[in-house]
Design a protein around this motif. Structure first.
Motif, PDB file in Angstrom:
ATOM      1  N   ALA A  13     104.656  37.753  29.036  1.00  0.00           N
ATOM      2  CA  ALA A  13     104.990  36.875  30.162  1.00  0.00           C
ATOM      3  C   ALA A  13     103.959  36.991  31.282  1.00  0.00           C
ATOM      4  CB  ALA A  13     106.370  37.253  30.713  1.00  0.00           C
ATOM      5  N   LYS A  17      98.545  32.756  29.744  1.00  0.00           N
ATOM      6  CA  LYS A  17      98.324  32.032  28.481  1.00  0.00           C
ATOM      7  C   LYS A  17      98.336  30.525  28.658  1.00  0.00           C
ATOM      8  CE  LYS A  17     102.138  33.198  26.494  1.00  0.00           C
ATOM      9  NZ  LYS A  17     102.843  33.960  27.501  1.00  0.00           N
ATOM     10  N   THR A  35     104.769  26.649  23.029  1.00  0.00           N
ATOM     11  CA  THR A  35     105.961  26.908  22.211  1.00  0.00           C
ATOM     12  C   THR A  35     107.080  27.562  23.025  1.00  0.00           C
ATOM     13  OG1 THR A  35     105.231  29.088  21.429  1.00  0.00           O
ATOM     14  CG2 THR A  35     104.572  27.176  20.116  1.00  0.00           C
ATOM     15  N   GLY A  36     106.723  28.169  24.165  1.00  0.00           N
ATOM     16  CA  GLY A  36     107.751  28.755  25.028  1.00  0.00           C
ATOM     17  C   GLY A  36     108.771  27.710  25.459  1.00  0.00           C
ATOM     18  N   TYR A  39     111.889  27.521  23.230  1.00  0.00           N
ATOM     19  CA  TYR A  39     112.878  28.579  23.502  1.00  0.00           C
ATOM     20  C   TYR A  39     113.540  28.362  24.866  1.00  0.00           C
ATOM     21  CZ  TYR A  39     110.838  30.644  19.417  1.00  0.00           C
ATOM     22  OH  TYR A  39     110.413  30.843  18.133  1.00  0.00           O
ATOM     23  N   ARG A  40     112.743  27.883  25.819  1.00  0.00           N
ATOM     24  CA  ARG A  40     113.306  27.594  27.139  1.00  0.00           C
ATOM     25  C   ARG A  40     114.370  26.491  27.040  1.00  0.00           C
ATOM     26  NH1 ARG A  40     110.080  28.881  31.939  1.00  0.00           N
ATOM     27  NH2 ARG A  40     108.734  30.603  31.341  1.00  0.00           N
ATOM     28  N   SER A  86     114.081  34.146  26.737  1.00  0.00           N
ATOM     29  CA  SER A  86     113.804  35.426  26.081  1.00  0.00           C
ATOM     30  C   SER A  86     115.078  36.017  25.470  1.00  0.00           C
ATOM     31  CB  SER A  86     113.083  36.332  27.072  1.00  0.00           C
ATOM     32  OG  SER A  86     113.687  37.537  27.224  1.00  0.00           O
ATOM     33  N   ALA A  89     115.697  33.940  22.242  1.00  0.00           N
ATOM     34  CA  ALA A  89     114.581  34.093  21.287  1.00  0.00           C
ATOM     35  C   ALA A  89     114.725  35.322  20.386  1.00  0.00           C
ATOM     36  CB  ALA A  89     113.252  34.160  22.041  1.00  0.00           C
ATOM     37  N   ARG A  95     114.956  31.354  15.948  1.00  0.00           N
ATOM     38  CA  ARG A  95     113.524  31.328  15.607  1.00  0.00           C
ATOM     39  C   ARG A  95     113.294  30.486  14.348  1.00  0.00           C
ATOM     40  NH1 ARG A  95     111.260  34.480  19.218  1.00  0.00           N
ATOM     41  NH2 ARG A  95     109.257  33.885  18.377  1.00  0.00           N
ATOM     42  N   ARG A 117     104.282  33.749  21.384  1.00  0.00           N
ATOM     43  CA  ARG A 117     104.368  35.203  21.176  1.00  0.00           C
ATOM     44  C   ARG A 117     103.993  35.584  19.745  1.00  0.00           C
ATOM     45  NH1 ARG A 117     105.494  34.297  25.723  1.00  0.00           N
ATOM     46  NH2 ARG A 117     106.665  35.525  27.206  1.00  0.00           N
ATOM     47  N   ASP A 118     104.221  34.646  18.807  1.00  0.00           N
ATOM     48  CA  ASP A 118     104.091  34.983  17.382  1.00  0.00           C
ATOM     49  C   ASP A 118     103.300  33.923  16.628  1.00  0.00           C
ATOM     50  OD1 ASP A 118     105.901  32.905  17.630  1.00  0.00           O
ATOM     51  OD2 ASP A 118     107.275  33.646  16.099  1.00  0.00           O
ATOM     52  N   ARG A 144     103.175  36.312  39.159  1.00  0.00           N
ATOM     53  CA  ARG A 144     104.445  35.572  39.110  1.00  0.00           C
ATOM     54  C   ARG A 144     105.067  35.499  40.497  1.00  0.00           C
ATOM     55  NH1 ARG A 144     107.000  34.035  34.104  1.00  0.00           N
ATOM     56  NH2 ARG A 144     104.972  33.079  34.130  1.00  0.00           N
ATOM     57  N   ARG A 167     111.403  42.056  30.179  1.00  0.00           N
ATOM     58  CA  ARG A 167     111.078  40.960  29.252  1.00  0.00           C
ATOM     59  C   ARG A 167     110.091  41.455  28.187  1.00  0.00           C
ATOM     60  NH1 ARG A 167     109.522  35.237  29.615  1.00  0.00           N
ATOM     61  NH2 ARG A 167     109.713  35.130  31.869  1.00  0.00           N
ATOM     62  N   ASP A 171     110.878  41.312  24.275  1.00  0.00           N
ATOM     63  CA  ASP A 171     110.014  40.520  23.391  1.00  0.00           C
ATOM     64  C   ASP A 171     109.330  41.399  22.340  1.00  0.00           C
ATOM     65  OD1 ASP A 171     110.709  38.287  24.814  1.00  0.00           O
ATOM     66  OD2 ASP A 171     108.777  38.014  25.804  1.00  0.00           O
ATOM     67  N   ARG A 174     112.226  43.202  19.675  1.00  0.00           N
ATOM     68  CA  ARG A 174     113.139  42.492  18.779  1.00  0.00           C
ATOM     69  C   ARG A 174     112.683  42.670  17.327  1.00  0.00           C
ATOM     70  NH1 ARG A 174     111.026  37.002  21.363  1.00  0.00           N
ATOM     71  NH2 ARG A 174     109.172  36.771  20.105  1.00  0.00           N
TER      72      ARG A 174
HETATM   73  O1  CDP Z   1     104.857  32.787  30.107  1.00  0.00           O
HETATM   74  P1  CDP Z   1     106.300  33.089  30.131  1.00  0.00           P
HETATM   75  O2  CDP Z   1     106.628  34.310  29.370  1.00  0.00           O
HETATM   76  O3  CDP Z   1     106.915  33.120  31.473  1.00  0.00           O
HETATM   77  O4  CDP Z   1     107.101  31.950  29.394  1.00  0.00           O
HETATM   78  P2  CDP Z   1     107.112  31.386  27.927  1.00  0.00           P
HETATM   79  O5  CDP Z   1     105.820  31.609  27.215  1.00  0.00           O
HETATM   80  O6  CDP Z   1     107.599  29.999  28.098  1.00  0.00           O
HETATM   81  O7  CDP Z   1     108.205  32.247  27.109  1.00  0.00           O
HETATM   82  C1  CDP Z   1     109.531  32.410  27.535  1.00  0.00           C
HETATM   83  C2  CDP Z   1     110.244  33.320  26.529  1.00  0.00           C
HETATM   84  O8  CDP Z   1     110.394  32.624  25.279  1.00  0.00           O
HETATM   85  C3  CDP Z   1     109.501  34.602  26.155  1.00  0.00           C
HETATM   86  O9  CDP Z   1     109.841  35.711  26.964  1.00  0.00           O
HETATM   87  C4  CDP Z   1     109.903  34.852  24.697  1.00  0.00           C
HETATM   88  O10 CDP Z   1     111.042  35.651  24.601  1.00  0.00           O
HETATM   89  C5  CDP Z   1     110.227  33.488  24.164  1.00  0.00           C
HETATM   90  N1  CDP Z   1     109.169  32.978  23.271  1.00  0.00           N
HETATM   91  C6  CDP Z   1     109.136  33.449  21.970  1.00  0.00           C
HETATM   92  O11 CDP Z   1     109.936  34.301  21.606  1.00  0.00           O
HETATM   93  N2  CDP Z   1     108.228  32.969  21.078  1.00  0.00           N
HETATM   94  C7  CDP Z   1     107.337  32.033  21.457  1.00  0.00           C
HETATM   95  N3  CDP Z   1     106.469  31.563  20.561  1.00  0.00           N
HETATM   96  C8  CDP Z   1     107.321  31.560  22.784  1.00  0.00           C
HETATM   97  C9  CDP Z   1     108.258  32.061  23.683  1.00  0.00           C
END
Ligand code: CDP
Length: 211
Positions: A13, A17, A35-36, A39-40, A86, A89, A95, A117-118, A144, A167, A171, A174
């Motif tokens: 986080a 990125k 991709t966040g 999940y959001r 998060s 997720a 997922r 993240r993945d 932030r 967070r 993340d 898990r």
């Molecule tokens: O940059 P920031 O962490 O604030 O936000 P984000 O990239 O939008 O991701 C929010 C949450 O979504 C992360 O803390 C992850 O738990 C989850 N996420 C994930 O599990 N896999 C992804 N490919 C993208 C986000």
């Protein structure tokens, strides 16, 4: 024909990125997926419907019914939406429900940039370039906090730092698709870099991979 240019950008986080991925996509003329946002959107829909975010079955159901028009909601960019994301997720069913959409985006002939993240480990391990963006928890919390202050929100650095650390733990801890760098990712630590510096370093890494 040469392999499409697919660039996977992963990291914790507030590492920067998103900004980096957008600039890279513009520089190389590639479509971009944050991709966040998927999940959001699941987190927000669950929260708004009063669903317990720890309820895997109900969160999975919402993920399966996600419509991609939901991704335009500006509220998804907010801090709370990130926290809710998060939590949902961690559920393997959530997922799994989001994999196909991400893979079809990554598999476009035009190439693509995806951040998450993945991406380099699970979604598109065959990406031509993988970048893992990090920064210390303190630097990320500072960024932030400044971002939220600039939006006029009253925020406290220590609280944000605690949230960033929590967070990271959720993340990375898990069982399914934990946050970790792919073995073949370029590591980009932005603790001491501004966005222009991070962008230059990322472009150098991309050029090296393509050479
Ligand atoms: O940059 P920031 O962490 O604030 O936000 P984000 O990239 O939008 O991701 C929010 C949450 O979504 C992360 O803390 C992850 O738990 C989850 N996420 C994930 O599990 N896999 C992804 N490919 C993208 C986000």
């Amino acid at each position: 024909m040469s392999r499409p240019l697919t660039i996977a950008i992963d990291g914790p986080a507030a590492a920067g990125k998103g900004t980096l991925a957008k600039r890279i996509a513009a520089r190389y003329g590639l479509p971009y997926l944050d991709t966040g946002l998927l999940y959001r959107a699941v987190g927000k829909l669950a929260f708004d419907a009063g669903v317990d975010l720890d309820d895997a079955a109900r969160a999975t159901d919402i993920a399966k019914r996600l419509e991609f028009s939901h991704l335009d909601d500006p509220a998804l960019r907010g801090h709370e939406a990130g926290e809710h994301a998060s939590r949902v997720a961690v559920h393997p069913g959530v997922r799994a429900a989001l994999v196909d959409f991400q893979r079809s985006f990554a598999g476009q002939h035009a190439g693509a940039v995806l951040d998450g993240r993945d991406i380099g480990t699970v979604i598109w391990p065959q990406a031509r370039v993988k970048i893992f963006v990090t920064a210390s928890a303190e630097v990320r919390a500072r960024r932030r906090t400044d971002e939220l202050l600039a939006k006029g929100r009253a925020v406290d650095y220590d609280r944000i730092l605690a949230e960033v650390k929590a967070r990271d733990e959720r993340d990375a801890g898990r069982t399914v698709a934990p946050l970790k760098a792919a073995d073949d990712a370029h590591l980009l630590d932005t603790s001491e870099l501004d966005i222009d510096g991070a962008f230059r370093a990322a472009c150098e890494a991309i050029e090296r991979s393509l050479a």
